[in-house]
Design a protein around this motif. Structure first.
Motif, PDB file in Angstrom:
ATOM      1  N   LYS A  72       2.840  11.736   0.400  1.00  0.00           N
ATOM      2  CA  LYS A  72       2.515  10.584  -0.643  1.00  0.00           C
ATOM      3  C   LYS A  72       2.510  11.179  -2.137  1.00  0.00           C
ATOM      4  O   LYS A  72       2.116  10.436  -3.131  1.00  0.00           O
ATOM      5  CB  LYS A  72       1.296  10.309  -0.293  1.00  0.00           C
ATOM      6  CG  LYS A  72       0.764   9.571   0.960  1.00  0.00           C
ATOM      7  CD  LYS A  72      -0.571   9.181   1.206  1.00  0.00           C
ATOM      8  CE  LYS A  72      -0.593   8.680   2.609  1.00  0.00           C
ATOM      9  NZ  LYS A  72      -1.923   7.921   2.846  1.00  0.00           N
ATOM     10  N   HIS A  73       2.948  12.396  -2.376  1.00  0.00           N
ATOM     11  CA  HIS A  73       3.087  13.054  -3.811  1.00  0.00           C
ATOM     12  C   HIS A  73       4.461  13.094  -4.292  1.00  0.00           C
ATOM     13  O   HIS A  73       5.492  13.100  -3.792  1.00  0.00           O
ATOM     14  CB  HIS A  73       2.698  14.452  -3.429  1.00  0.00           C
ATOM     15  CG  HIS A  73       1.265  14.593  -2.673  1.00  0.00           C
ATOM     16  ND1 HIS A  73       0.192  14.849  -3.494  1.00  0.00           N
ATOM     17  CD2 HIS A  73       0.571  14.414  -1.558  1.00  0.00           C
ATOM     18  CE1 HIS A  73      -0.949  15.231  -3.039  1.00  0.00           C
ATOM     19  NE2 HIS A  73      -0.703  14.883  -1.681  1.00  0.00           N
ATOM     20  N   LEU A  74       4.514  12.771  -5.714  1.00  0.00           N
ATOM     21  CA  LEU A  74       5.627  12.759  -6.389  1.00  0.00           C
ATOM     22  C   LEU A  74       5.522  14.073  -7.124  1.00  0.00           C
ATOM     23  O   LEU A  74       4.645  14.205  -7.916  1.00  0.00           O
ATOM     24  CB  LEU A  74       5.660  11.378  -7.198  1.00  0.00           C
ATOM     25  CG  LEU A  74       6.992  11.381  -7.895  1.00  0.00           C
ATOM     26  CD1 LEU A  74       8.235  11.017  -7.032  1.00  0.00           C
ATOM     27  CD2 LEU A  74       6.829  10.278  -8.958  1.00  0.00           C
ATOM     28  N   PHE A  75       6.611  14.669  -7.260  1.00  0.00           N
ATOM     29  CA  PHE A  75       6.866  15.443  -8.509  1.00  0.00           C
ATOM     30  C   PHE A  75       8.042  15.643  -9.229  1.00  0.00           C
ATOM     31  O   PHE A  75       9.163  15.307  -8.912  1.00  0.00           O
ATOM     32  CB  PHE A  75       7.075  17.108  -7.522  1.00  0.00           C
ATOM     33  CG  PHE A  75       5.945  17.496  -6.765  1.00  0.00           C
ATOM     34  CD1 PHE A  75       4.664  18.117  -7.106  1.00  0.00           C
ATOM     35  CD2 PHE A  75       6.005  16.876  -5.239  1.00  0.00           C
ATOM     36  CE1 PHE A  75       3.774  18.507  -6.295  1.00  0.00           C
ATOM     37  CE2 PHE A  75       4.855  17.416  -4.427  1.00  0.00           C
ATOM     38  CZ  PHE A  75       3.764  18.015  -5.107  1.00  0.00           C
ATOM     39  N   MET A  76       7.792  16.037 -10.401  1.00  0.00           N
ATOM     40  CA  MET A  76       9.065  16.140 -11.469  1.00  0.00           C
ATOM     41  C   MET A  76       8.993  17.541 -11.954  1.00  0.00           C
ATOM     42  O   MET A  76       7.959  18.031 -12.399  1.00  0.00           O
ATOM     43  CB  MET A  76       8.781  15.203 -12.561  1.00  0.00           C
ATOM     44  CG  MET A  76       8.719  13.721 -11.930  1.00  0.00           C
ATOM     45  SD  MET A  76       8.483  12.532 -13.422  1.00  0.00           S
ATOM     46  CE  MET A  76       8.190  10.916 -12.509  1.00  0.00           C
ATOM     47  N   GLN A  77      10.238  18.012 -12.303  1.00  0.00           N
ATOM     48  CA  GLN A  77      10.349  19.386 -12.895  1.00  0.00           C
ATOM     49  C   GLN A  77      10.943  19.345 -14.214  1.00  0.00           C
ATOM     50  O   GLN A  77      12.139  18.848 -14.373  1.00  0.00           O
ATOM     51  CB  GLN A  77      11.275  20.138 -12.021  1.00  0.00           C
ATOM     52  CG  GLN A  77      11.215  21.844 -12.592  1.00  0.00           C
ATOM     53  CD  GLN A  77      12.196  22.708 -11.683  1.00  0.00           C
ATOM     54  OE1 GLN A  77      12.538  22.126 -10.613  1.00  0.00           O
ATOM     55  NE2 GLN A  77      12.693  23.714 -12.071  1.00  0.00           N
ATOM     56  N   MET A  95       0.893  -1.286  -0.005  1.00  0.00           N
ATOM     57  CA  MET A  95      -0.082   0.044   0.053  1.00  0.00           C
ATOM     58  C   MET A  95       0.889   1.256  -0.152  1.00  0.00           C
ATOM     59  O   MET A  95       1.612   1.473   1.033  1.00  0.00           O
ATOM     60  CB  MET A  95      -0.963   0.023   1.236  1.00  0.00           C
ATOM     61  CG  MET A  95      -1.762   1.092   1.161  1.00  0.00           C
ATOM     62  SD  MET A  95      -3.063   1.214   2.764  1.00  0.00           S
ATOM     63  CE  MET A  95      -3.772  -0.469   2.341  1.00  0.00           C
ATOM     64  N   PRO A  96       0.815   2.047  -1.072  1.00  0.00           N
ATOM     65  CA  PRO A  96       1.649   3.186  -1.131  1.00  0.00           C
ATOM     66  C   PRO A  96       1.600   4.274   0.019  1.00  0.00           C
ATOM     67  O   PRO A  96       0.333   4.722   0.323  1.00  0.00           O
ATOM     68  CB  PRO A  96       1.161   4.025  -2.322  1.00  0.00           C
ATOM     69  CG  PRO A  96       0.686   2.863  -3.220  1.00  0.00           C
ATOM     70  CD  PRO A  96      -0.274   1.909  -2.076  1.00  0.00           C
ATOM     71  N   GLU A  97       2.556   4.611   1.088  1.00  0.00           N
ATOM     72  CA  GLU A  97       2.472   5.398   1.983  1.00  0.00           C
ATOM     73  C   GLU A  97       3.824   6.492   1.622  1.00  0.00           C
ATOM     74  O   GLU A  97       4.321   6.249   0.434  1.00  0.00           O
ATOM     75  CB  GLU A  97       2.662   5.011   3.298  1.00  0.00           C
ATOM     76  CG  GLU A  97       1.328   4.074   3.407  1.00  0.00           C
ATOM     77  CD  GLU A  97       0.914   3.495   5.072  1.00  0.00           C
ATOM     78  OE1 GLU A  97       1.376   4.379   5.847  1.00  0.00           O
ATOM     79  OE2 GLU A  97       0.301   2.647   5.265  1.00  0.00           O
ATOM     80  N   GLY A  98       4.062   7.128   2.673  1.00  0.00           N
ATOM     81  CA  GLY A  98       5.246   8.164   2.319  1.00  0.00           C
ATOM     82  C   GLY A  98       6.615   7.508   2.011  1.00  0.00           C
ATOM     83  O   GLY A  98       7.262   8.032   1.331  1.00  0.00           O
ATOM     84  N   ASP A  99       6.916   6.406   2.737  1.00  0.00           N
ATOM     85  CA  ASP A  99       8.033   5.602   2.356  1.00  0.00           C
ATOM     86  C   ASP A  99       8.126   5.079   1.040  1.00  0.00           C
ATOM     87  O   ASP A  99       9.056   5.046   0.180  1.00  0.00           O
ATOM     88  CB  ASP A  99       8.228   4.620   3.636  1.00  0.00           C
ATOM     89  CG  ASP A  99       7.147   3.391   3.741  1.00  0.00           C
ATOM     90  OD1 ASP A  99       5.994   3.778   3.242  1.00  0.00           O
ATOM     91  OD2 ASP A  99       7.385   2.429   4.424  1.00  0.00           O
ATOM     92  N   SER A 100       6.750   4.587   0.594  1.00  0.00           N
ATOM     93  CA  SER A 100       6.862   4.003  -0.712  1.00  0.00           C
ATOM     94  C   SER A 100       7.104   5.005  -1.899  1.00  0.00           C
ATOM     95  O   SER A 100       7.990   4.857  -2.809  1.00  0.00           O
ATOM     96  CB  SER A 100       5.343   3.355  -0.962  1.00  0.00           C
ATOM     97  OG  SER A 100       5.003   2.561  -0.171  1.00  0.00           O
ATOM     98  N   VAL A 101       6.817   6.433  -1.645  1.00  0.00           N
ATOM     99  CA  VAL A 101       6.868   7.367  -2.628  1.00  0.00           C
ATOM    100  C   VAL A 101       8.362   7.971  -2.361  1.00  0.00           C
ATOM    101  O   VAL A 101       9.031   8.319  -3.389  1.00  0.00           O
ATOM    102  CB  VAL A 101       6.165   8.521  -2.423  1.00  0.00           C
ATOM    103  CG1 VAL A 101       6.115   9.549  -3.492  1.00  0.00           C
ATOM    104  CG2 VAL A 101       4.671   7.983  -2.496  1.00  0.00           C
TER     105      VAL A 101
END
Length: 260
Positions: free
Chosen positions: A50-55, A1-7
């Motif tokens: 839980k969020h992922l960002f790419m610039q 289950m995705p949580e902060g550590d997964s991201v």
């Protein structure tokens, strides 16, 4: 289950993207389908809760895994397509071999200008896995609603970002508190120190462990263990809804205090 550590781990796995040029872009979500990063360089990839960002240049791609999202990496030409057309983001990146980075079944896909980033994350509490976790701000956020159940407060991303359903169940067990216990009756300092330590120690682990035992079926105390014996006292674990999610606890190790 995705949580902060997964991201966090996902972001680390995608660091190879930095410095590569985007050769082709396919955003398969109507609201952002016309955005094109082709010809731009990937400047940065980072997590926040839980969020992922790419610039890419002056634009940021913001994605969230929700419950079913995944990212995969392939050499150009390899077969990666899954049944049901699950790809939401497809990026071809430069290198000795063209690499395709694919986001499947993502909970959402958004694009915005880099100047909007502070406003876009303003609703989130401190990131538990940030290099410096702002424990005092997280504490103030939680204590602002003293009658709220601790099990709900931990899951609220506006209080602190990164805790999911598994961690909140395990944190409540390790604290010895019933998930419905009001925040005012819980040692929030100790709770947040425990939260940070658990998630920090798991940030690079392929198996999320709260018991100290890295064997299948033995890595958690209560999460997903309904009707199984408590690892401490043998009492049967129970579950119920709290807010809009299921949570597990041991009735003996985590009694609901009178008046709670």
């Amino acid at each position: 289950m995705p949580e902060g550590d997964s991201v966090f781990q996902l972001s680390r796995r995608l660091q190879f993207m930095r410095g590569r040029e985007v050769l082709a872009t396919s955003l398969r979500v109507p609201s952002v389908a016309l955005h094109d990063f082709t010809g731009r360089t990937v400047h940065r990839v980072w997590p926040y809760g839980k969020h992922l960002f790419m610039q890419f240049g002056e634009e940021i791609l913001h994605t969230h895994l929700k419950m079913e999202g995944t990212w995969s990496i392939h050499r150009k030409g390899d077969r990666w397509r899954k049944p049901g057309h699950t790809a939401r983001v497809v990026l071809d990146l430069s290198g000795e071999e063209t690499i395709e980075v694919v986001g499947h079944s993502l909970g959402f896909v958004k694009v915005f200008h880099i100047s909007d980033y502070p406003d876009r994350v303003a609703y989130l509490g401190p990131d538990v896995l940030a290099p410096e976790f702002d424990l005092e701000q997280a504490k103030a956020n939680i204590l602002a609603r003293p009658t709220r159940p601790i099990g709900e407060a931990l899951l609220d991303q506006s209080n602190l970002a990164g805790v999911g359903n598994e961690y909140r169940a395990e944190i409540c067990f390790l604290m010895g508190v019933h998930p419905a216990t009001p925040v005012a009756l819980v040692d929030i300092d100790r709770t947040l120190h425990l939260t940070r330590r658990l998630m920090w120690e798991n940030r690079n682990s392929p198996i999320r462990v709260t018991t100290g035992v890295r064997r299948a079926g033995e890595s958690s105390y209560v999460f997903g263990r309904n009707n199984k014996p408590c690892r401490r006292c043998g009492t049967r674990i129970v579950n119920a809804e709290l807010g809009d999610r299921i949570i597990w606890w041991c009735p003996r190790c985590q009694p609901l205090l009178s008046g709670a």
